[in-house]
Structures are given as structure tokens and as C-alpha cells.
Design a protein around this motif. Sequence first.
Motif, PDB file in Angstrom:
ATOM      1  N   ASP A  22       0.849  -1.184   0.000  1.00 46.74           N
ATOM      2  CA  ASP A  22       0.000   0.000   0.000  1.00 46.74           C
ATOM      3  C   ASP A  22       0.881   1.228   0.000  1.00 46.74           C
ATOM      4  O   ASP A  22       1.993   1.208   0.535  1.00 46.74           O
ATOM      5  N   CYS A  23       0.386   2.284  -0.600  1.00 48.45           N
ATOM      6  CA  CYS A  23       1.183   3.489  -0.653  1.00 48.45           C
ATOM      7  C   CYS A  23       0.282   4.705  -0.790  1.00 48.45           C
ATOM      8  O   CYS A  23      -0.933   4.570  -0.969  1.00 48.45           O
ATOM      9  N   GLN A  24       0.872   5.859  -0.690  1.00 46.45           N
ATOM     10  CA  GLN A  24       0.187   7.107  -1.028  1.00 46.45           C
ATOM     11  C   GLN A  24       0.975   7.739  -2.158  1.00 46.45           C
ATOM     12  O   GLN A  24       2.197   7.857  -2.082  1.00 46.45           O
ATOM     13  N   MET A  25       0.264   8.134  -3.197  1.00 40.68           N
ATOM     14  CA  MET A  25       0.932   8.881  -4.252  1.00 40.68           C
ATOM     15  C   MET A  25       0.435  10.302  -4.137  1.00 40.68           C
ATOM     16  O   MET A  25      -0.742  10.557  -4.367  1.00 40.68           O
ATOM     17  N   ASN A  26       1.321  11.216  -3.777  1.00 40.96           N
ATOM     18  CA  ASN A  26       0.869  12.534  -3.343  1.00 40.96           C
ATOM     19  C   ASN A  26      -0.226  12.286  -2.304  1.00 40.96           C
ATOM     20  O   ASN A  26       0.029  11.651  -1.302  1.00 40.96           O
ATOM     21  N   ASN A  27      -1.463  12.699  -2.513  1.00 39.15           N
ATOM     22  CA  ASN A  27      -2.480  12.431  -1.497  1.00 39.15           C
ATOM     23  C   ASN A  27      -3.450  11.337  -1.903  1.00 39.15           C
ATOM     24  O   ASN A  27      -4.513  11.208  -1.326  1.00 39.15           O
ATOM     25  N   ILE A  28      -3.046  10.588  -2.916  1.00 36.85           N
ATOM     26  CA  ILE A  28      -3.954   9.567  -3.422  1.00 36.85           C
ATOM     27  C   ILE A  28      -3.577   8.208  -2.841  1.00 36.85           C
ATOM     28  O   ILE A  28      -2.410   7.810  -2.927  1.00 36.85           O
ATOM     29  N   PRO A  29      -4.550   7.493  -2.257  1.00 29.18           N
ATOM     30  CA  PRO A  29      -4.223   6.158  -1.745  1.00 29.18           C
ATOM     31  C   PRO A  29      -4.034   5.198  -2.908  1.00 29.18           C
ATOM     32  O   PRO A  29      -4.724   5.309  -3.924  1.00 29.18           O
ATOM     33  N   GLY A  30      -3.107   4.283  -2.776  1.00 31.96           N
ATOM     34  CA  GLY A  30      -2.894   3.355  -3.885  1.00 31.96           C
ATOM     35  C   GLY A  30      -2.220   2.080  -3.458  1.00 31.96           C
ATOM     36  O   GLY A  30      -1.920   1.867  -2.274  1.00 31.96           O
ATOM     37  N   ARG A  31      -2.022   1.223  -4.412  1.00 33.65           N
ATOM     38  CA  ARG A  31      -1.260  -0.006  -4.215  1.00 33.65           C
ATOM     39  C   ARG A  31      -0.187  -0.035  -5.280  1.00 33.65           C
ATOM     40  O   ARG A  31      -0.452   0.276  -6.440  1.00 33.65           O
ATOM     41  N   LEU A  32       0.994  -0.428  -4.870  1.00 31.31           N
ATOM     42  CA  LEU A  32       2.100  -0.463  -5.815  1.00 31.31           C
ATOM     43  C   LEU A  32       2.557  -1.910  -5.987  1.00 31.31           C
ATOM     44  O   LEU A  32       2.669  -2.666  -5.013  1.00 31.31           O
ATOM     45  N   PHE A  33       2.755  -2.294  -7.226  1.00 35.31           N
ATOM     46  CA  PHE A  33       3.202  -3.661  -7.551  1.00 35.31           C
ATOM     47  C   PHE A  33       4.481  -3.543  -8.366  1.00 35.31           C
ATOM     48  O   PHE A  33       4.511  -2.807  -9.351  1.00 35.31           O
ATOM     49  N   ARG A  34       5.492  -4.268  -7.978  1.00 35.17           N
ATOM     50  CA  ARG A  34       6.706  -4.222  -8.803  1.00 35.17           C
ATOM     51  C   ARG A  34       6.674  -5.404  -9.767  1.00 35.17           C
ATOM     52  O   ARG A  34       7.228  -6.472  -9.522  1.00 35.17           O
ATOM     53  N   ILE A  35       5.976  -5.194 -10.825  1.00 30.03           N
ATOM     54  CA  ILE A  35       5.848  -6.223 -11.857  1.00 30.03           C
ATOM     55  C   ILE A  35       6.095  -5.561 -13.204  1.00 30.03           C
ATOM     56  O   ILE A  35       6.010  -4.334 -13.321  1.00 30.03           O
ATOM     57  N   SER A  36       6.420  -6.352 -14.190  1.00 31.10           N
ATOM     58  CA  SER A  36       6.836  -5.776 -15.471  1.00 31.10           C
ATOM     59  C   SER A  36       6.358  -6.629 -16.633  1.00 31.10           C
ATOM     60  O   SER A  36       6.561  -7.839 -16.657  1.00 31.10           O
ATOM     61  N   PHE A  37       5.698  -6.005 -17.555  1.00 32.39           N
ATOM     62  CA  PHE A  37       5.273  -6.684 -18.785  1.00 32.39           C
ATOM     63  C   PHE A  37       6.237  -6.332 -19.917  1.00 32.39           C
ATOM     64  O   PHE A  37       6.418  -7.079 -20.854  1.00 32.39           O
ATOM     65  N   SER A  38       6.860  -5.146 -19.770  1.00 33.00           N
ATOM     66  CA  SER A  38       7.747  -4.651 -20.826  1.00 33.00           C
ATOM     67  C   SER A  38       9.128  -5.276 -20.738  1.00 33.00           C
ATOM     68  O   SER A  38       9.889  -5.236 -21.689  1.00 33.00           O
ATOM     69  N   GLY A  39       9.457  -5.850 -19.576  1.00 32.98           N
ATOM     70  CA  GLY A  39      10.795  -6.390 -19.406  1.00 32.98           C
ATOM     71  C   GLY A  39      11.758  -5.379 -18.819  1.00 32.98           C
ATOM     72  O   GLY A  39      12.901  -5.694 -18.537  1.00 32.98           O
ATOM     73  N   GLU A  40      11.297  -4.148 -18.640  1.00 29.67           N
ATOM     74  CA  GLU A  40      12.139  -3.125 -18.032  1.00 29.67           C
ATOM     75  C   GLU A  40      11.866  -3.086 -16.535  1.00 29.67           C
ATOM     76  O   GLU A  40      10.902  -3.688 -16.043  1.00 29.67           O
ATOM     77  N   LEU A  41      12.711  -2.355 -15.833  1.00 27.57           N
ATOM     78  CA  LEU A  41      12.369  -2.005 -14.460  1.00 27.57           C
ATOM     79  C   LEU A  41      10.998  -1.330 -14.529  1.00 27.57           C
ATOM     80  O   LEU A  41      10.817  -0.378 -15.297  1.00 27.57           O
ATOM     81  N   ALA A  42      10.051  -1.833 -13.764  1.00 30.55           N
ATOM     82  CA  ALA A  42       8.703  -1.283 -13.925  1.00 30.55           C
ATOM     83  C   ALA A  42       7.865  -1.500 -12.675  1.00 30.55           C
ATOM     84  O   ALA A  42       8.155  -2.380 -11.855  1.00 30.55           O
ATOM     85  N   TYR A  43       6.870  -0.663 -12.547  1.00 31.65           N
ATOM     86  CA  TYR A  43       5.927  -0.745 -11.433  1.00 31.65           C
ATOM     87  C   TYR A  43       4.523  -0.616 -12.000  1.00 31.65           C
ATOM     88  O   TYR A  43       4.316   0.021 -13.026  1.00 31.65           O
ATOM     89  N   GLU A  44       3.581  -1.195 -11.280  1.00 32.71           N
ATOM     90  CA  GLU A  44       2.187  -0.901 -11.604  1.00 32.71           C
ATOM     91  C   GLU A  44       1.549  -0.258 -10.405  1.00 32.71           C
ATOM     92  O   GLU A  44       1.586  -0.822  -9.295  1.00 32.71           O
ATOM     93  N   LEU A  45       0.992   0.922 -10.640  1.00 40.48           N
ATOM     94  CA  LEU A  45       0.323   1.651  -9.565  1.00 40.48           C
ATOM     95  C   LEU A  45      -1.179   1.500  -9.769  1.00 40.48           C
ATOM     96  O   LEU A  45      -1.694   1.777 -10.854  1.00 40.48           O
ATOM     97  N   ASN A  46      -1.861   1.022  -8.740  1.00 38.95           N
ATOM     98  CA  ASN A  46      -3.317   0.983  -8.786  1.00 38.95           C
ATOM     99  C   ASN A  46      -3.863   2.050  -7.840  1.00 38.95           C
ATOM    100  O   ASN A  46      -3.438   2.126  -6.683  1.00 38.95           O
ATOM    101  N   VAL A  47      -4.771   2.842  -8.348  1.00 42.42           N
ATOM    102  CA  VAL A  47      -5.446   3.830  -7.493  1.00 42.42           C
ATOM    103  C   VAL A  47      -6.946   3.680  -7.709  1.00 42.42           C
ATOM    104  O   VAL A  47      -7.372   3.209  -8.764  1.00 42.42           O
ATOM    105  N   PRO A  48      -7.765   4.079  -6.714  1.00 40.43           N
ATOM    106  CA  PRO A  48      -9.216   4.016  -6.932  1.00 40.43           C
ATOM    107  C   PRO A  48      -9.568   4.774  -8.211  1.00 40.43           C
ATOM    108  O   PRO A  48      -9.005   5.840  -8.485  1.00 40.43           O
ATOM    109  N   ALA A  49     -10.501   4.205  -8.995  1.00 36.69           N
ATOM    110  CA  ALA A  49     -10.762   4.731 -10.334  1.00 36.69           C
ATOM    111  C   ALA A  49     -11.110   6.208 -10.334  1.00 36.69           C
ATOM    112  O   ALA A  49     -10.779   6.926 -11.280  1.00 36.69           O
ATOM    113  N   ASP A  50     -11.746   6.680  -9.273  1.00 36.69           N
ATOM    114  CA  ASP A  50     -12.094   8.114  -9.226  1.00 36.69           C
ATOM    115  C   ASP A  50     -10.849   8.996  -9.236  1.00 36.69           C
ATOM    116  O   ASP A  50     -10.926  10.163  -9.585  1.00 36.69           O
TER     117      ASP A  50
END
Lengths: 96, 998
Positions: B795-823
Motif C-alpha cells: 500500500d502506498c500514497q501517491m501525493n495524497n492519493i491512496p494506492g497499491r504499488l506492484f513491482r511487476i513488469s510486462f515490458s521487461g524493463e524495471l517497472a511498477y504498476e500503480l493501482n489507485v481508486p478509479a475516481d
Amino acid sequence: MLRIECPWCGVRNEDEFSYGGDATVERPADDASQDDWYDYVYTRANPAGRHREYWHHINGCRAWLTVERDTMTHEIFSTEPTSASLPQPQRKTGSL
Amino acid sequence: MSQQYRTGSGGQIDRKKPIRFTFDGKSYSGYAGDTLASALLANGVHLLGRSFKYHRPRGIQTAGSEEPNAIVELREGARKEPNTRATCIELFDGLVANSQNRWPSLAFDVMAVNNLFSPLLSAGFYYKTFMWPVSFWTNVYEHVIRRAAGLGTASTAADPDFYEQCHEHCDVLIVGAGPTGLAAALAAAETGARVVLVDENPLAGGSLNSENHEVAGMPGDDWAAQVAAQLQSMENVHLLLRTTLFGYYDHNVVAAIEKVSDHLPVPPKGHPRQRMWTFYPRRVVIAAGATERPLVFGNNDKPGIMLASAARAYVNRYGVKPGRRAIVATNNNDAYRTALDLHRAGVTIAAVVDSRAHPEAPLAAELAKHSIRLITGRTIGAAEGRQHVTRALIVSTQGETIDPERIDCDLIACSGGWNPNVHLHSQSGAKPVYDDAILSFVPGQSRQAEVSAGAAGGSFALRECLKQGRAAGIDAARQAGFKADKASPVIKAHDDGAYAIEALWISPTPYNKPYKQFVDQQNDVKASDVALASQEGYDSVELLKRYTTQGMATDQGKTSNVNALAILACQRGEPVPQVGITTFRPPYVPVAMGVFAGHTVGAEFMPVRRTAIHDWNAKQGAVFIEAGLWLRARYYPQKPGDTMNDCYLREAEATRNNVALVDVSTLGKIDLQGPDAAEFLNRLYINNWLKLPIGKARYGIMLREDGMVFDDGTTSRLGENHYFMTTTTANAAPVLAHMERYHQVEWPELDVVLCSVTEQWTGIAVAGPNSRILLEKVIDIDISNEAFPFMAVGDCQMNNIPGRLFRISFSGELAYELNVPADYGEQAWTELLEAGKELGVAVYGTEALGTMRIEKGHVAGSELDGRTTAQDLGLEGMANREKHFIGKQNSLLPALLDEGRLQVVGLKSLEPGRNLRIGAHLVDPNVQIGSVSPSQGHVTTTTYSPQLGYGIALGLLRDGRSRYGEQIEAVFPLDDEKLRVEICHPVFIDPEGELVRG
């Protein structure tokens, strides 16, 4: 158009449901023979008359249901949750 | 002279409202209330078309929807509608209609030579005549037949009108607003039941509008209008006119088509052309009336020959004399009324020809009173005339040989008896039965909640119709749960006499000459065709229909079925019930395809799903691609003239060399919670989930029970009993249904709940060597490689937005996926771009995403095609064979482990500047069977790799994994393309995966 009575939602049109296949086929035990597993996937009877089958209320409450239907006349005799160990609805029968 | 066949007065037409219309380019006038057929008859036009096979001149046979002959092309341009029954077309100002199946003109039709070649076109001619050589079928015969024998042509322009669909529940549905239906509706409505009454005519009243009946002390049509008005004023009644019930389906669901605007030049603004109704009635009363059948005699298809009831309808309802000198031919009492009504309107009755030897005395007396000649024991053997009947030849029905008497006429009104409209009853699953008293089929045992009443039930007398209708209405309301204690009394009507039919299925022909005696005029099926089919062994009803085409096409044999059956029975020497009856199927009348589609056409064909970042993407000018229902950004042009290639190469490079964002919100997301969530996943996926620590993700593969790969994705453990799964975009819905099935059907003992959260979260992949630098600016948790390694989740906060961070990669590069509530989706996206500005952050679409996944050898939908196993995809190492999982046993079937299976490989183009094509076949030019090299596999997905500088692809190739380094050809025969390629490992770059772990 079949009218299927979802025990949770009442009588709904067939197009809210998706067909889930033969409910009389039992999934074999984990260690069953390969023949049993083969039959489970590929072998089906094609009965004329009363038949138990699964329907999924996929565009509704998403409950899987066991429906007893006559494959010749489409008459539906019962619609139940798939297992007694799942929560059971307070049944209120509707006629339409 | 205009409308020279119009009567001086009377009829339900408005003589103050003249209407101009055009038929075959010629202008005519009629009146409001006319049909196209009645208006043409008023102008003396009888020749409306050419027949299907023999191109014989044809006119108007009926006054209703059973019409087999008078079918025309209605309107022009995009609204042109072929095969429209002139008897059902309400006249409107400016109406344009054209005859069809004629060339060059209706009066002179070249194809009428078919009439001379008719021996070649007999029953089953399709199967017999045009057999050899086989290649002629598609190249010659079909074109010629289609041109020579056909119906109208449809417009090729898009339909400018719209259609709609409605659903209605009711207690009692009544089909038909004739005397029976009106009586039923009144009786049912008075109980308080919710009543729907439908009728295909623009007026209620049915036969009352065409007859001189008296009901409740007033003219029948006045009574009908009065009752209709009364019903319309009742809150519990829905009266739908211009509405034909066309289908009776399972579980008492019925469907009707309402012609909302067909009687108008164009639909009023905001109104549909037609509307489809689906009704859910508790009870149905079928008061659909009866259809008269013609007599089968020589040349009985000539214009000027019509049903006795139709002649009555034209003269009484439309004020049109369908001829000047008529012969009425019958085998029952009913047609006598035609003679009297025509006589009253001033039509000369040359004779009433009754096949019965001894008609009832009062009828004979009535004719004598008006000095109408009655001929008994005789019938019409044949008609003469070229494009219109001019004479009838009268023969004996009593077995004596006589010299046929020739009687001049320009109208023959004939009645072979009446058939109850049992179509809906039959559609409901019931079997009509033969009734010897009326020589026709009547409803049998009901299978659904329906009953037929009045003429539809085989009772033709008006008094009986009113009585039965009322009783059926009360009964239906009672069975729907209503009390009928104050139901109105029976409606009084005059006695219209007995029916008294005697069988006459086919006329003797004069001098035994082989006249064409038509049974089914729409399909040009003659009595001799029925006999021929029977001789050739096609003597069951269902075979007869298919062999001769009797009963097919737009009229579905409404006037011809019973005659055909009876003639077949005569051939077989059996009684009619022995021969049986064909099963009627929906639709009862032709129904436009548009009404089935309703509003789900064009942009509304399917719903569109848009991600939270869609508007931003659209503002940037992104080009979208459909992925299932989703619209995904495919690439982002930056300047005018940017091609897709320019864009995806730039976007992929930005990702590989710097940092870029991609919207991955469309991936399926499923939340699983409960103490048994891990066990559930363990059975679902081939890999092990029991030891996944909290805060970690794992890539998983799931199979179907048949052992084929179903889907892949990452699943993360968010808490002790809390997991979060992602699926492919395409499989999000099927995977959820699959999981629900195992949860509810197979393993209800597992304590887990699952829920789709796809739309609740926006997913943003931040990929590229600078992705960590970018995220560190905005994320509140430590994302150093040590604190947040590859496959970490938190779990994380991006600026003031609550989110979840995943260190996964589809591109093969160093990559993250950030999920935030759709709103917060668009906000998070723009804030990331803002934070990355100084780094030069870019965005990329699915095209660049695809390129990078191919470079990394990640399999996706085109490889997970439902026919590949984990082994085929090189993923079997992930399987934990110590545990049970779905598809485990069947994935070990010998055929799935054999040599020779297609396996995923990488493919490199060996020709600079040329890329592989999706769908190209992989062949070894050195291996030939005959003159061809057999396909050894195919290319599944392809791109140009900016990283490598040449075209690459993934493919499925026979035993591919053991063939790395081999050269082969990728061929695309449709475009005659060949390309030399090298087979290689599917992972093109960074095979050890160092980048993602860096």
C-alpha cells in the motif's frame, strides 16, 4: 425464451443466464484414473426428458443454480442453489 | 377515368381524403382507409406481379396478411422494402410501389417462357435438373436461377429508420380484435385483469369490417368501433392495433411486431418504424380468426380470381367492385354472402356455382329472389384469359361427363372452405387435430397457457364467436386469479347460418386436359407437383414441403397448406388426418431483421467501456483500439502525419531508454478474501500459492479441465486472508465465471469470497530504467531495490492519493504498476506526468506494449488460443505436480505430451526491411507433399523490434523448441508472400531478466 426462477432474484428471462452444462456429471476425486477424468471432460449423455443442469445467473446475482428441465418440452421443475452448504434463499415463489 | 370500380357509397374509406400514389411509374388515386390492393382494384388494376417460377401474371387473391401473390416492392431508395403484401399496405400520400420478378415490364415478361418449360421446373427441379457438371452450380445455374426465379430485391443502402423493443407483463393476452377477441377482451377486462389486445389491422373489428353483420342491434363495424373505444378508455387494457403476434415461444412468452409508422410516408421524428413487443402473459386467448382457402382448378391463378371473403371485404370495407361480372364458386354456404353483397353493390353475378348437389333451400331461395343463377353439382374446371380471367369452364363434380359450359366473367370469387388459424397454437408446442365437420384442422390439446376461441377454434358462426370469446375471456381472467362475478351478458348478434361444407379438394379438368392447378401460388406449386412428389416417395408432409417448397416464403402457405395436405391424402388414398400436418414455426408474418436488432445497431451494438484515463487519452489525440468492449489507447500521434509505426517505435524507445506510462486499467481484477483463499488459488492455478508471503506477487497460469491453458496473470497477497488477482483483459469475465463455478459448484466447502474489482481500480504501469526515479518523487514508501524488490507489493500514497504499488513488469524493463481508486485515475495519471516532466516521461499505447511483450517473449491471447498446453507454451516448469489443480490429469493425456505438437518459438526475419505477417504459415520448402509444402505452424503475433533492428515474431511451430537456429519460410499465400525466417528462443532481449530486477 425460457423463464428461469432464480431462487434469489425471482423469475427472469433466459438471457440473464448462461448455460453451465450437465449437473449430473460428478467431478472425479483428485487421484481418480485418467479414464475417469477423460470421461468427466468429454463424455456426456444426451437425455430426452428430465435433466439436471447448471445455469449461471451471470447477468444477475451471479449465483450458480441447479435447474431440473425437461429437454423435450423445456418445462422447468425446480431451480436450486448448487449446494446445500451454500447460503440458502428465503423462498418466495413467484408464478410469472 | 379514375377509380372506375369504386362503389357509389359505403365502406370504411374516407372519400373526402383522396390519396395519390404510384404503381410501376403510373399515377393513381385512392382514398384514406384503402390498402394498396384495394386502391389498385378501384382503378381496375389486377395484374400486380409475376410468379416465382413460371413468371405467370398474378393478381390479388386475398384481402389480408395471407396474400401469396400480390407482393410488391414498396417505397424507393434506402426505404425500399421487397416482398411487401399489397393487401396489408395502408395507402399514404405519395406511396410508390413497383411490381417485382418481371423484365423488362410487368405486361411483357421475357421469363414467362418458363411457363412453356414448366416440365423442367416441376417438384424438386432444383435437385434434378441442375446437377451436372458440379462446377456449373456456382458459376452458371445459381445465377440464372436466381435471376429467373425470385422475389424482390432489397435496398443496399443503410436503413434510415430505427426500431425499438418493448416488454409487457399482463394477465390476459388476446390475439385478434375481431368479434371473438373483442368479446373476450371486454369480459376479461371487466374482472380487473390486466388485458393486452393485439390486432394486425389498423381498425378493431376483424371480419365485422368486411361483413354486413349486426351485433348488439347495430352494424357490426359500429359495434367494434364502440367496444374498441370503450376498451381504450380502460386503464387495465392495452389495445395495440397494427400489431401482429408472430411468435409463441416457450414458457408462454410471445412476441409481436407493431407497425408504428409503416402507414406513413416516413416515421414522425422520434418515432420508430416498427416496434417489437415481448409479452409475458399469464393466459393467452387466441382469437386469430380463420383463413379461407381457394379452390384448386385449372388456371386458378389468373388475375381476377380471388377468395370469396376477399371479394366481400373489397366491396363492403373498401367500397370497391373487384369486377363487373362475377362467378362465385364454392363448396360451402359461406360464399353465398359474397354473391349477395356483390349483387347489392351492382356487380352482375353470372352464376353461383356450388359443388354440392343439394345446397340448403333457403340459400337457393335467397338467390332466386335476386334472380341470381345457381348451378349445383358443378364447379369451375378451368379459367381462361391471358392477363385477366375472361371465362370459366364449368364441369361436373358428380362423376358425369358433360361438355363444359363456358361462362364469361371478369371475376371469380371462390371458397374452398375455411381454415382456423392454428399457427400460434401449433407454435406453442401443441398439435392441431383434424375435424371432419369443418374439413380442416382445429386446435388440439393445449401445451401452454393458451386457448383458441371463435373461428380460430373452428367455430365460424358469429353468435358462437361472441359467446366463446366472452367465455374464454372470463376463463382466462379467472385462471389468472381474478373473480368474474359481474361479467357482462352475452352479446347478441344475428344468425349468420350454418357452414355446411362438403369436400372438394381438386376440380376435375375439362376434357382431362393438363391444366395447371395451383395449390401454392407463391411458390408455383401445382397439384401435379404434389402428386409427383408423392409418386417419388416424398409423401410425408414434412418431405412434401421441402421437396416442392409448398408452404414456404413470405405467406408460409396460409392459403395452401390444407389443400396440399388433402391432395396428398387423396394421392395416398388415406384420410387427411392420417397424412398429418406440418409444424408451424415463428414468425407468422415476415418480420424485418431491424426490429430484432432494435437499438443495438451501429455505435449501440455493444456497450463501450472506457477507463478513467480515457478522456485524457482522447484529448491527447490518442488512436484507440477495441479490446473486447474496452477502448484502449493504441498509440499517441505527436504531430500531423505521425504514422502508427512512427508512434510505437518512439513510445517503445522512450520506455526502454527512459520512462513511460501506460494505462493498464482494462486488466481483469478480482479480489479474494477468506481463510481458504490460498487453497482456492492453489486449486485454480498450476503453481503453488500456499507459501506466497504477504506483500508479494506471483505470476500464475490456470488451465481448463481439458488441460489447455485458460488464462495467466499475477496474483498478490495483500493480507493474511486477502489476495488480489489480475487476469487478461479478454478473459476477465470468463475467469470470474469459472472461479464462481468452482466456488459454488465444486468446492462450496472453501471459505472464500470473490468479487470483480476491475472497474474500481485504475492501473498505471510506470516502466523504464528511470521509473524508480520518477516514482520516488511522488510515492510515500521506500521503493529502493532492497526495500521493494521485484514482485514486491505494498500500500502506498501517491501525493495524497491512496494506492497499491506492484513491482511487476510486462515490458521487461524495471517497472511498477500503480493501482489507485478509479475516481483518482486521471488525477494520478496527470500528477505522474507532471512529476516526470523534467525526466521527459512519455506515454505509450497497446502497440508499443505489444512490441515490448514480443521482445520479451511473453505469451498473450494469440498464443493462449485454447489449444495450447502449458508445455506448448514453455511454462510447464511452473506446475506444481505435488498438488491437485484444475486440468492436472487431462494435461497428461498422451496426445498432449506427444511429439509433433505446436510449441511457442521466436522468429526473426532474415530479410532486412521485411516483417512477418500474423497468420503466415511456417513451411519448410524442402519438404513437399505433392506440389505443396505442408504447414508446420503459424505466426501468432509480430512486430518490428526497435531494440534489435529487425522484424520479429512469436509463432506456434511443430516441435519448435528443438529447432532453434533452423531456417524456415513464413508464407502468406493470399498475397503470394514468402519470407525467410530463423527459429529462435521466444525471449529476444534480456533472457535472464536482469533489467526487471535492477
